[in-house]
Scaffold this motif. Sequence first.
Motif, PDB file in Angstrom:
ATOM      1  N   ILE A 149      15.367 -10.986  -4.276  1.00 49.49           N
ATOM      2  CA  ILE A 149      14.502 -11.738  -3.687  1.00 49.49           C
ATOM      3  C   ILE A 149      14.004 -10.669  -2.300  1.00 49.49           C
ATOM      4  CG2 ILE A 149      13.931 -13.510  -2.106  1.00 49.49           C
ATOM      5  CD1 ILE A 149      15.256 -15.552  -4.316  1.00 49.49           C
ATOM      6  N   PRO A 150      14.852 -10.150  -1.703  1.00 51.03           N
ATOM      7  CA  PRO A 150      14.756  -9.355  -0.434  1.00 51.03           C
ATOM      8  C   PRO A 150      13.960  -8.046  -1.025  1.00 51.03           C
ATOM      9  CG  PRO A 150      17.040  -9.911  -0.410  1.00 51.03           C
ATOM     10  CD  PRO A 150      16.412 -10.378  -1.538  1.00 51.03           C
ATOM     11  N   ILE A 151      14.193  -7.574  -2.219  1.00 53.04           N
ATOM     12  CA  ILE A 151      13.648  -6.243  -2.726  1.00 53.04           C
ATOM     13  C   ILE A 151      11.952  -6.719  -2.821  1.00 53.04           C
ATOM     14  CG2 ILE A 151      13.234  -4.759  -4.634  1.00 53.04           C
ATOM     15  CD1 ILE A 151      16.153  -4.842  -4.645  1.00 53.04           C
ATOM     16  N   ALA A 152      11.852  -7.884  -3.464  1.00 55.61           N
ATOM     17  CA  ALA A 152      10.507  -8.296  -3.841  1.00 55.61           C
ATOM     18  C   ALA A 152       9.705  -8.719  -2.417  1.00 55.61           C
ATOM     19  CB  ALA A 152      10.429  -9.608  -4.625  1.00 55.61           C
ATOM     20  N   ILE A 153      10.343  -9.002  -1.417  1.00 57.55           N
ATOM     21  CA  ILE A 153       9.758  -9.432  -0.088  1.00 57.55           C
ATOM     22  C   ILE A 153       9.365  -8.076   0.537  1.00 57.55           C
ATOM     23  CG2 ILE A 153      10.014 -10.338   2.300  1.00 57.55           C
ATOM     24  CD1 ILE A 153      11.700 -12.417   0.851  1.00 57.55           C
ATOM     25  N   LEU A 154      10.504  -7.224   0.392  1.00 52.91           N
ATOM     26  CA  LEU A 154      10.041  -5.753   0.975  1.00 52.91           C
ATOM     27  C   LEU A 154       8.583  -5.374   0.180  1.00 52.91           C
ATOM     28  CD1 LEU A 154      11.085  -3.460   2.977  1.00 52.91           C
ATOM     29  CD2 LEU A 154      12.324  -2.699   0.821  1.00 52.91           C
ATOM     30  N   PHE A 155       8.763  -5.279  -1.074  1.00 52.46           N
ATOM     31  CA  PHE A 155       7.492  -4.651  -1.729  1.00 52.46           C
ATOM     32  C   PHE A 155       6.064  -5.476  -1.202  1.00 52.46           C
ATOM     33  CE2 PHE A 155       9.953  -3.355  -5.686  1.00 52.46           C
ATOM     34  CZ  PHE A 155      10.193  -1.871  -5.049  1.00 52.46           C
ATOM     35  N   VAL A 156       6.240  -6.807  -0.939  1.00 51.27           N
ATOM     36  CA  VAL A 156       5.073  -7.472  -0.679  1.00 51.27           C
ATOM     37  C   VAL A 156       4.557  -6.875   0.966  1.00 51.27           C
ATOM     38  CG1 VAL A 156       4.119  -9.713  -0.021  1.00 51.27           C
ATOM     39  CG2 VAL A 156       5.321  -9.450  -1.997  1.00 51.27           C
ATOM     40  N   ILE A 157       5.634  -6.810   1.656  1.00 46.60           N
ATOM     41  CA  ILE A 157       5.498  -6.372   3.103  1.00 46.60           C
ATOM     42  C   ILE A 157       4.822  -4.876   2.891  1.00 46.60           C
ATOM     43  CG2 ILE A 157       6.449  -5.662   5.197  1.00 46.60           C
ATOM     44  CD1 ILE A 157       8.344  -7.845   4.885  1.00 46.60           C
ATOM     45  N   ILE A 158       5.286  -4.218   1.999  1.00 46.77           N
ATOM     46  CA  ILE A 158       4.756  -2.771   1.904  1.00 46.77           C
ATOM     47  C   ILE A 158       3.367  -2.751   1.539  1.00 46.77           C
ATOM     48  CG2 ILE A 158       4.986  -0.614   0.804  1.00 46.77           C
ATOM     49  CD1 ILE A 158       8.056  -0.999   0.990  1.00 46.77           C
ATOM     50  N   ALA A 159       3.136  -3.630   0.412  1.00 46.51           N
ATOM     51  CA  ALA A 159       1.725  -3.744  -0.149  1.00 46.51           C
ATOM     52  C   ALA A 159       0.821  -4.173   0.902  1.00 46.51           C
ATOM     53  CB  ALA A 159       1.767  -4.443  -1.369  1.00 46.51           C
ATOM     54  N   VAL A 160       1.050  -5.300   1.663  1.00 48.91           N
ATOM     55  CA  VAL A 160       0.361  -5.667   2.696  1.00 48.91           C
ATOM     56  C   VAL A 160      -0.040  -4.760   3.859  1.00 48.91           C
ATOM     57  CG1 VAL A 160       0.061  -7.446   4.517  1.00 48.91           C
ATOM     58  CG2 VAL A 160       0.786  -8.193   2.220  1.00 48.91           C
ATOM     59  N   GLY A 161       0.978  -4.039   4.052  1.00 48.32           N
ATOM     60  CA  GLY A 161       0.855  -2.779   5.195  1.00 48.32           C
ATOM     61  C   GLY A 161      -0.117  -1.845   4.545  1.00 48.32           C
ATOM     62  N   ILE A 162       0.077  -1.339   3.313  1.00 38.66           N
ATOM     63  CA  ILE A 162      -1.037  -0.335   2.790  1.00 38.66           C
ATOM     64  C   ILE A 162      -2.334  -0.902   2.913  1.00 38.66           C
ATOM     65  CG2 ILE A 162      -1.526   0.966   0.850  1.00 38.66           C
ATOM     66  CD1 ILE A 162       1.576   1.188   0.326  1.00 38.66           C
ATOM     67  N   PHE A 163      -2.730  -2.295   2.311  1.00 38.40           N
ATOM     68  CA  PHE A 163      -3.953  -2.738   2.417  1.00 38.40           C
ATOM     69  C   PHE A 163      -4.322  -2.778   3.697  1.00 38.40           C
ATOM     70  CE2 PHE A 163      -6.570  -6.382   2.608  1.00 38.40           C
ATOM     71  CZ  PHE A 163      -7.666  -6.287   1.914  1.00 38.40           C
ATOM     72  N   LEU A 164      -3.615  -3.260   4.788  1.00 36.12           N
ATOM     73  CA  LEU A 164      -4.267  -3.348   6.190  1.00 36.12           C
ATOM     74  C   LEU A 164      -4.750  -1.940   6.691  1.00 36.12           C
ATOM     75  CD1 LEU A 164      -1.915  -5.944   7.742  1.00 36.12           C
ATOM     76  CD2 LEU A 164      -4.458  -6.167   6.797  1.00 36.12           C
ATOM     77  N   TRP A 165      -3.921  -0.942   6.376  1.00 34.68           N
ATOM     78  CA  TRP A 165      -4.149   0.332   6.628  1.00 34.68           C
ATOM     79  C   TRP A 165      -5.314   0.808   5.959  1.00 34.68           C
ATOM     80  CZ3 TRP A 165      -4.560   4.446   3.211  1.00 34.68           C
ATOM     81  CH2 TRP A 165      -4.751   5.789   3.879  1.00 34.68           C
ATOM     82  N   ALA A 166      -5.747   0.686   4.602  1.00 34.06           N
ATOM     83  CA  ALA A 166      -6.824   1.097   4.216  1.00 34.06           C
ATOM     84  C   ALA A 166      -8.200   0.396   4.647  1.00 34.06           C
ATOM     85  CB  ALA A 166      -6.755   0.699   2.654  1.00 34.06           C
TER      86      ALA A 166
END
Length: 66
Positions: A8-25
Amino acid sequence: MDSLYVLIPIAILFVIIAVGIFLWAVRSDQFEDLERQGMNVLLDDDGPKAASAAKPQQPSDKPDAD
Protein backbone atom coordinates in the motif's frame (compact mmCIF):
# COMPACT_ATOMS: atom_id res chain seq x y z
CA MET A 1 -1.71 -9.68 5.25
CA ASP A 2 1.74 -8.46 6.18
CA SER A 3 2.54 -7.80 2.53
CA LEU A 4 -0.20 -5.15 2.40
CA TYR A 5 1.81 -3.06 4.86
CA VAL A 6 4.51 -2.88 2.19
CA LEU A 7 2.39 -2.79 -0.99
CA ILE A 8 0.00 0.00 0.00
CA PRO A 9 2.75 2.59 0.71
CA ILE A 10 4.49 1.58 -2.53
CA ALA A 11 1.23 2.05 -4.46
CA ILE A 12 0.65 5.43 -2.83
CA LEU A 13 4.21 6.44 -3.71
CA PHE A 14 3.63 5.45 -7.37
CA VAL A 15 0.42 7.51 -7.48
CA ILE A 16 2.18 10.55 -6.03
CA ILE A 17 4.99 10.20 -8.58
CA ALA A 18 2.50 9.83 -11.47
CA VAL A 19 0.52 12.89 -10.36
CA GLY A 20 3.76 14.86 -9.99
CA ILE A 21 4.89 13.93 -13.52
CA PHE A 22 1.47 14.84 -14.92
CA LEU A 23 1.47 18.23 -13.18
CA TRP A 24 5.01 18.91 -14.43
CA ALA A 25 3.92 18.11 -17.99
CA VAL A 26 0.92 20.43 -17.74
CA ARG A 27 2.97 23.29 -16.28
CA SER A 28 5.71 22.97 -18.91
CA ASP A 29 3.16 23.16 -21.77
CA GLN A 30 3.66 19.60 -23.02
CA PHE A 31 -0.04 19.44 -23.99
CA GLU A 32 -0.18 22.86 -25.66
CA ASP A 33 -0.24 21.89 -29.37
CA LEU A 34 -1.33 18.30 -29.89
CA GLU A 35 -2.35 18.57 -33.55
CA ARG A 36 0.86 20.04 -35.01
CA GLN A 37 2.84 16.81 -34.88
CA GLY A 38 -0.01 14.91 -36.51
CA MET A 39 -0.20 17.44 -39.33
CA ASN A 40 3.58 17.39 -39.95
CA VAL A 41 3.20 13.87 -41.35
CA LEU A 42 0.78 15.10 -44.00
CA LEU A 43 2.86 18.07 -45.18
CA ASP A 44 5.29 17.78 -48.07
CA ASP A 45 8.98 18.19 -47.43
CA ASP A 46 10.18 21.02 -49.66
CA GLY A 47 13.79 20.81 -48.55
CA PRO A 48 16.80 20.70 -50.92
CA LYS A 49 16.88 16.89 -50.95
CA ALA A 50 13.29 16.63 -52.09
CA ALA A 51 13.76 19.30 -54.78
CA SER A 52 16.86 17.64 -56.23
CA ALA A 53 15.25 14.22 -56.24
CA ALA A 54 12.17 15.49 -58.08
CA LYS A 55 14.25 17.25 -60.77
CA PRO A 56 14.63 15.21 -63.97
CA GLN A 57 18.19 14.68 -65.10
CA GLN A 58 19.29 16.60 -68.18
CA PRO A 59 21.17 14.76 -70.91
CA SER A 60 24.78 15.80 -71.05
CA ASP A 61 26.07 17.88 -73.96
CA LYS A 62 29.08 15.62 -74.42
CA PRO A 63 28.76 13.08 -77.23
CA ASP A 64 29.08 9.48 -76.27
CA ALA A 65 32.44 7.92 -76.97
CA ASP A 66 31.49 4.81 -78.98
